[in-house]
Design an enzyme around this catalytic site. Structure first.
Site, PDB file in Angstrom:
ATOM      1  CG  ASP A  94      75.971  11.038   4.940  1.00 34.50           C
ATOM      2  OD1 ASP A  94      76.288   9.890   4.575  1.00 34.50           O
ATOM      3  OD2 ASP A  94      74.827  11.329   5.334  1.00 34.50           O
ATOM      4  CE  LYS A  95      76.423   6.653  -1.845  1.00 35.05           C
ATOM      5  NZ  LYS A  95      75.349   5.648  -1.629  1.00 35.05           N
ATOM      6  CG  HIS A  96      71.550  10.930   0.072  1.00 36.93           C
ATOM      7  ND1 HIS A  96      71.064  10.593   1.317  1.00 36.93           N
ATOM      8  CD2 HIS A  96      70.478  10.905  -0.756  1.00 36.93           C
ATOM      9  CE1 HIS A  96      69.759  10.372   1.237  1.00 36.93           C
ATOM     10  NE2 HIS A  96      69.375  10.554  -0.009  1.00 36.93           N
ATOM     11  CB  SER A  97      72.737   6.951  -3.835  1.00 37.54           C
ATOM     12  OG  SER A  97      72.125   6.452  -4.999  1.00 37.54           O
ATOM     13  CB  THR A 134      70.542   2.494   2.415  1.00 39.40           C
ATOM     14  OG1 THR A 134      71.211   2.826   1.203  1.00 39.40           O
ATOM     15  CG2 THR A 134      71.565   2.151   3.471  1.00 39.40           C
ATOM     16  NE  ARG A 182      59.971  14.309  -4.401  1.00 35.96           N
ATOM     17  CZ  ARG A 182      61.240  13.987  -4.085  1.00 35.96           C
ATOM     18  NH1 ARG A 182      61.652  14.041  -2.841  1.00 35.96           N
ATOM     19  NH2 ARG A 182      62.085  13.631  -5.013  1.00 35.96           N
ATOM     20  CB  SER A 197      64.226  15.438  -0.733  1.00 37.00           C
ATOM     21  OG  SER A 197      64.254  14.185  -0.105  1.00 37.00           O
ATOM     22  CE  LYS A 201      66.831  12.305   3.111  1.00 38.79           C
ATOM     23  NZ  LYS A 201      65.620  12.680   2.373  1.00 38.79           N
ATOM     24  CE  LYS A 202      72.336  12.934   3.359  1.00 37.39           C
ATOM     25  NZ  LYS A 202      72.615  11.677   4.072  1.00 37.39           N
TER      26      LYS A 202
HETATM   27  N1  IUR Z   1      66.947  10.526  -1.763  1.00 36.72           N
HETATM   28  C1  IUR Z   1      66.325  11.480  -1.020  1.00 36.72           C
HETATM   29  O1  IUR Z   1      66.620  11.611   0.160  1.00 36.72           O
HETATM   30  N2  IUR Z   1      65.411  12.265  -1.572  1.00 36.72           N
HETATM   31  C2  IUR Z   1      65.058  12.163  -2.856  1.00 36.72           C
HETATM   32  O2  IUR Z   1      64.229  12.913  -3.321  1.00 36.72           O
HETATM   33  C3  IUR Z   1      65.702  11.167  -3.622  1.00 36.72           C
HETATM   34  C4  IUR Z   1      66.639  10.362  -3.076  1.00 36.72           C
HETATM   35  I1  IUR Z   1      65.183  10.945  -5.539  1.00 36.72           I
END
Ligand code: IUR
Length: 464
Positions: A94-97, A134, A182, A197, A201-202
């Site tokens: 996976d990829k996250h930003s 997204t 937040r 955070s 999720k990952k």
């Molecule tokens: N994406 C997330 O899933 N959590 C965060 O705190 C941020 C981006 I910034």
């Protein structure tokens, strides 16, 4: 729960105010204390004011890697863990930003990786502050549903190889609560909170390898590359503690990524990229991030081969057909999914939300485009309805901005440089001024813009 917020469950060794006081005074929280706090957040027994106070204490005093690891685990365990067939285990990536302006990479990269044989169970987010999310972009496609149960996610991965879904009551619910608080308590820019955070999720996704795009620059959470590097190192280190191979890419976020900003326009640009076109900066970032993942996951012998493999899926149509399969599997009518994925941009006209008014602004002098400042553009777009003022608010998928010039280009005075798609009678003077102020022109010759990706922070023992 009593008046002080104490809870008599076995999970709560210390009262909530005592936990907040401890972190406020700069002390470490014990594992059981972090777990009890997150348990209270999930159960709704910790008050919102207490959550806000704890988040601020963490934002100001920080957490060490061991505390961050426990926070991540506790968030991940607040909901269900995703279960996959054993054979998928080495293929889960996976990829996250951390969030940017014009960042539609996930829409393209998830199906491109699926076309390379990966399984991509992406749990993604909504816009935070001025950044675009997204999930909000995908919801510009009529019928697309980001709400999918763990059982449905498994079916989606079987059919399309990828899915893009939202956090929910079943998936990392405690992160959902913290994320929303937040956003309204000025505690987004905290290294341990961002790390926990993203990685919670990952961890739930049971990934083999993750790449995180850590943005830096004026329109990113962290303006400086040094601070972004610290976050990258925290993500890689905490990932290793969780048994997750994490790489982090440091990418600049001063000018928008690609030419389009705004939900519907970004989907259109993503489709162009999936057809082998699209802006070069966007294609470059997608292939670099995807190539790094394939290499680190052992699916490409070198980084360069990984980059080439992802690039091939954009040119040969295989990423586009995965995207079409994902749209159909996530609720888009097959006839619409097909029309979106097999027509030209002209044939797609009217299929995605389109704003009633288009207005172009022109350059006031000649020069070379040095920067197109993403932050003022994002603020104006937010005002035009692309972002939320309150959590849960509906937004407009049809408003957006199209950049008609690019960084490094020479322009003469009077050149149209931006097209604004909006719903009103006209831009206000303040909005037009803010947009014009975003275009930075300099003297000198045209130049090749620097690529967005500046640095790759690798996990402890990279392959190859
Ligand atoms: N994406 C997330 O899933 N959590 C965060 O705190 C941020 C981006 I910034």
């Amino acid at each position: 729960m009593d008046q002080t917020g104490s809870d008599s469950s076995p999970h709560t060794p210390t009262s909530v105010p005592e936990l907040i006081r401890k972190k406020r005074d700069g002390d470490r929280l014990e594992d059981a204390e972090i777990r009890s706090f997150v348990h209270g957040v999930t159960e709704g027994t910790v008050q919102e004011a207490q959550i806000g106070a704890m988040l601020m204490a963490i934002r100001l005093k920080g957490m060490d890697l061991a505390e961050t690891e426990i926070l991540t685990r506790a968030l991940a365990e607040s909901g269900q863990q995703l279960q996959w067939p054993e054979a998928w285990r080495p293929l889960l990536v996976d990829k996250h930003s951390t969030g940017g302006v014009g960042d539609k990479v996930s829409l393209i990269l998830a199906p491109a990786l699926a076309a390379c044989g990966c399984k991509v169970p992406m749990i993604s987010g909504r816009g935070l502050g001025h950044t675009g999310g997204t999930l909000d972009k995908l919801e510009a496609i009529p019928g697309f549903s980001v709400v999918q149960s763990p059982e449905q996610m498994r079916e989606l991965l079987e059919r399309a190889g990828c899915c893009i879904v939202g956090q929910s009551k079943e998936l990392v619910p405690a992160d959902g609560v913290l994320y929303a608080i937040r956003d309204v308590t000025a505690t987004v820019d905290s290294l341990p909170l961002i790390t926990a955070s993203i990685l919670s999720k990952k961890a739930v996704e049971q990934l083999s390898t993750l790449v995180v795009d850590v943005k830096f620059g004026e329109a990113a959470i962290f303006p400086s590359q040094e601070k972004a590097r610290e976050l990258a190192q925290a993500l890689v280190s905490v990932g290793a503690r969780l048994g997750l191979r994490v790489a982090a890419a440091l990418t600049s976020m001063d000018s928008p990524l690609g030419c389009c900003v705004g939900h519907g326009l970004e989907v259109e640009e993503a489709l162009r990229c999936l057809e082998g076109g699209g802006p070069p900066d966007l294609r470059d970032l997608i292939t670099q991030l995807g190539g790094s993942l394939l290499w680190l996951n052992g699916q490409a012998p070198t980084l360069a081969r990984g980059v080439a493999q992802v690039g091939e899926t954009l040119v040969n149509g295989s990423a586009l057909s995965r995207f079409q399969a994902m749209l159909e599997a996530q609720g888009v009518a097959p006839s619409l999914a097909q029309a979106l994925c097999s027509g030209s941009p002209a044939q797609r006209q009217g299929l995605l939300p389109t704003a009633p008014t288009k207005e172009e602004l022109r350059t006031v002098s000649e020069g070379t485009v040095e920067q197109i400042r993403a932050l003022p553009l994002a603020h104006v777009l937010h005002e035009l309805g692309a972002g939320r003022k309150r959590a849960g608010e509906a937004l407009h998928h049809d408003v957006g901005l199209e950049l008609l010039v690019s960084v490094g280009q020479r322009v003469s005075a009077g050149t149209p440089w931006i097209r604004v798609h909006h719903r009103g009678a006209g831009l206000s003077r303040g909005q037009a001024r803010a947009l014009q102020g975003a275009l930075r022109l300099a003297g000198g010759a045209a130049f090749e813009p620097e690529r967005a990706l500046r640095e790759l922070v690798l996990p402890p023992a990279p392959r190859g």
